[in-house]
Design a protein around this motif. Structure first.
Motif, PDB file in Angstrom:
ATOM      1  N   SER A   3      71.083 112.308  40.776  1.00 11.75           N
ATOM      2  CA  SER A   3      71.353 111.603  39.525  1.00 11.75           C
ATOM      3  C   SER A   3      72.850 111.598  39.336  1.00 11.75           C
ATOM      4  O   SER A   3      73.536 112.546  39.685  1.00 11.75           O
ATOM      5  N   THR A 176      74.111  99.758  41.404  1.00  8.70           N
ATOM      6  CA  THR A 176      74.386 101.194  41.286  1.00  8.70           C
ATOM      7  C   THR A 176      73.735 101.924  42.453  1.00  8.70           C
ATOM      8  O   THR A 176      72.780 101.440  43.071  1.00  8.70           O
ATOM      9  N   ASP A 178      72.091 104.880  42.418  1.00  2.76           N
ATOM     10  CA  ASP A 178      70.858 105.610  42.137  1.00  2.76           C
ATOM     11  C   ASP A 178      69.799 104.818  41.400  1.00  2.76           C
ATOM     12  O   ASP A 178      68.612 105.119  41.517  1.00  2.76           O
ATOM     13  N   ASN A 179      70.217 103.826  40.622  1.00  2.00           N
ATOM     14  CA  ASN A 179      69.277 103.143  39.733  1.00  2.00           C
ATOM     15  C   ASN A 179      69.226 101.630  39.939  1.00  2.00           C
ATOM     16  O   ASN A 179      68.935 100.878  39.004  1.00  2.00           O
ATOM     17  N   GLN A 182      71.920  97.378  37.360  1.00  2.12           N
ATOM     18  CA  GLN A 182      72.035  97.741  35.952  1.00  2.12           C
ATOM     19  C   GLN A 182      72.996  96.785  35.244  1.00  2.12           C
ATOM     20  O   GLN A 182      73.977  96.323  35.833  1.00  2.12           O
ATOM     21  N   SER A 268      73.195 104.575  31.443  1.00  2.00           N
ATOM     22  CA  SER A 268      73.332 105.922  31.994  1.00  2.00           C
ATOM     23  C   SER A 268      74.668 106.016  32.705  1.00  2.00           C
ATOM     24  O   SER A 268      75.277 104.998  33.040  1.00  2.00           O
ATOM     25  N   HIS A 269      75.105 107.231  32.905  1.00  2.00           N
ATOM     26  CA  HIS A 269      76.301 107.457  33.713  1.00  2.00           C
ATOM     27  C   HIS A 269      75.928 107.125  35.151  1.00  2.00           C
ATOM     28  O   HIS A 269      75.009 107.711  35.722  1.00  2.00           O
ATOM     29  N   GLU A 270      76.627 106.140  35.760  1.00  2.00           N
ATOM     30  CA  GLU A 270      76.227 105.623  37.064  1.00  2.00           C
ATOM     31  C   GLU A 270      77.290 105.845  38.134  1.00  2.00           C
ATOM     32  O   GLU A 270      78.460 106.077  37.834  1.00  2.00           O
ATOM     33  N   ILE A 272      78.778 103.507  41.024  1.00  3.48           N
ATOM     34  CA  ILE A 272      78.815 102.112  41.463  1.00  3.48           C
ATOM     35  C   ILE A 272      79.732 102.018  42.679  1.00  3.48           C
ATOM     36  O   ILE A 272      80.246 103.035  43.159  1.00  3.48           O
ATOM     37  N   GLU A 280      82.302 106.902  40.083  1.00  2.00           N
ATOM     38  CA  GLU A 280      81.562 107.027  38.829  1.00  2.00           C
ATOM     39  C   GLU A 280      82.012 106.018  37.774  1.00  2.00           C
ATOM     40  O   GLU A 280      83.118 105.471  37.843  1.00  2.00           O
TER      41      GLU A 280
END
Length: 341
Positions: A3, A176, A178-179, A182, A268-270, A272, A280
């Motif tokens: 994360s 991103t 992890d996600n 976004q 969220s804190h991503e 990229i 970050e």
């Protein structure tokens, strides 16, 4: 896959107030202190032997700030009060802002006063106090804590296309690590003096497998995946502060003039991709929240209350592991270009 909402360890460069005595005016002979005891037009000097120290800070979710355990000044665990932002003018008419922070003891009394200049102060130079701001101090403090990219930085979009950060808008879709894809919640922009500790870090093209020069704020953390643990971190995936990689050749601090900083905020804190490598985005926490517009701050309080959850904080490695002239080369050689997942 980690994360990307790890809360970074923080430290700020400060001087002891005793290093800034008043040499002329109502408070002549006294050290620089908190706002309620200061007088405009008093003149201060910076001591010749003044030594800048790094004050470790920790921010809790209830808004309190304390001195961290990894600190070169103050008492770990003691409360820290952000008092004011002062403006000084030198004889040539140039102004310098200085944040005043007060260490508070267990009885609520002032134990130490620290000054954080936004630009280096020359010794034995008349600095006249021309401004005392209390309400705006939190915003100034927040702007320092915000991780920022600079104008021209190419960001990888959801389609794989590259876009200059200054062209991005709210709602644009970014890839991103992890996600997935976004949407941008907010884009911040400011122009500041690129001097001293707050000057940006330039990572030359190719140094960390980046496509072009990557220029970021000093405490901006880069995400690096190592095929093997080349620096003894005990893990392959690490977060590294840009200023900890400065080597004087391929990674330097660009001091002088002004710099345009941009911040990207997501739900969220991503992590990229900037110039092809992982970095970050803005983390909303006690320190940085004041940098946001009031109307956005209210929305964030409802929409993303866990933005600053401190998971995986162990992925940030400390400077001691990077105190070697070839740290950047070791990381480059051990890493691979991160692609879409």
């Amino acid at each position: 896959m980690i994360s990307a909402i790890a809360k970074p360890a923080a430290s700020i460069p400060v001087l002891h107030a005793a290093d800034l005595p008043c040499v002329n005016g109502a408070n002549e002979g006294d050290d620089l202190t908190f706002a309620e005891e200061l007088m405009l037009d008093d003149t201060y000097w910076c001591a010749e032997d003044a030594r800048q120290l790094r004050l470790g800070i920790e921010a809790s979710d209830n808004g309190d700030i304390t001195i961290g355990h990894d600190t070169a000044a103050g008492t770990p665990g003691a409360g820290l009060h952000l008092d004011s932002c002062l403006t000084f003018m030198s004889p040539n008419g140039q102004t310098t802002e200085v944040l005043i922070l007060v260490e508070v003891d267990m009885f609520g009394d002032a134990a130490n006063v620290y000054a954080m200049p936004f630009a280096p102060l020359a010794p034995k130079t008349d600095y006249t106090l021309v401004g005392i701001e209390i309400e705006g101090a939190a915003r100034k403090f927040a702007e320092i804590a915000c991780v920022s990219f600079t104008r021209g930085t190419q960001i990888t979009m959801s389609t794989g296309a590259q876009r200059a950060i200054e062209t991005l808008e709210i709602g644009d879709r970014v890839l991103t690590r992890d996600n997935g894809v976004q949407e941008i919640r907010w884009v911040g922009h400011s122009t500041v003096r690129a001097v001293g500790e707050f000057a940006p870090i330039v990572i030359a093209a190719g140094t960390l497998n980046n496509t072009n020069d990557l220029i970021v704020s000093p405490d901006h953390r880069l995400f690096i995946y190592q095929r093997e643990d080349a620096i003894g971190a005990g893990r392959r995936e690490v977060l590294v502060k840009a200023r900890h990689l400065v080597n004087g050749t391929t990674i330097v601090q660009q001091d002088g003039g002004f710099v345009e900083y941009y911040q990207l905020l997501f739900d969220s804190h991503e992590i990229i991709y900037a110039e092809g490598i992982a970095a970050e985005t803005l983390l909303v926490d006690t320190r940085t929240r004041a940098a946001l517009p009031p109307e956005l701050d209210e929305v964030l309080a409802r929409a993303i209350p866990h933005h600053s959850d401190s998971l995986h904080v162990d992925f940030e490695i400390q400077k001691t592991l990077l105190d070697k002239p070839d740290a950047a080369e070791l990381l480059r050689a051990a890493s691979r270009r991160a692609g879409a997942r």
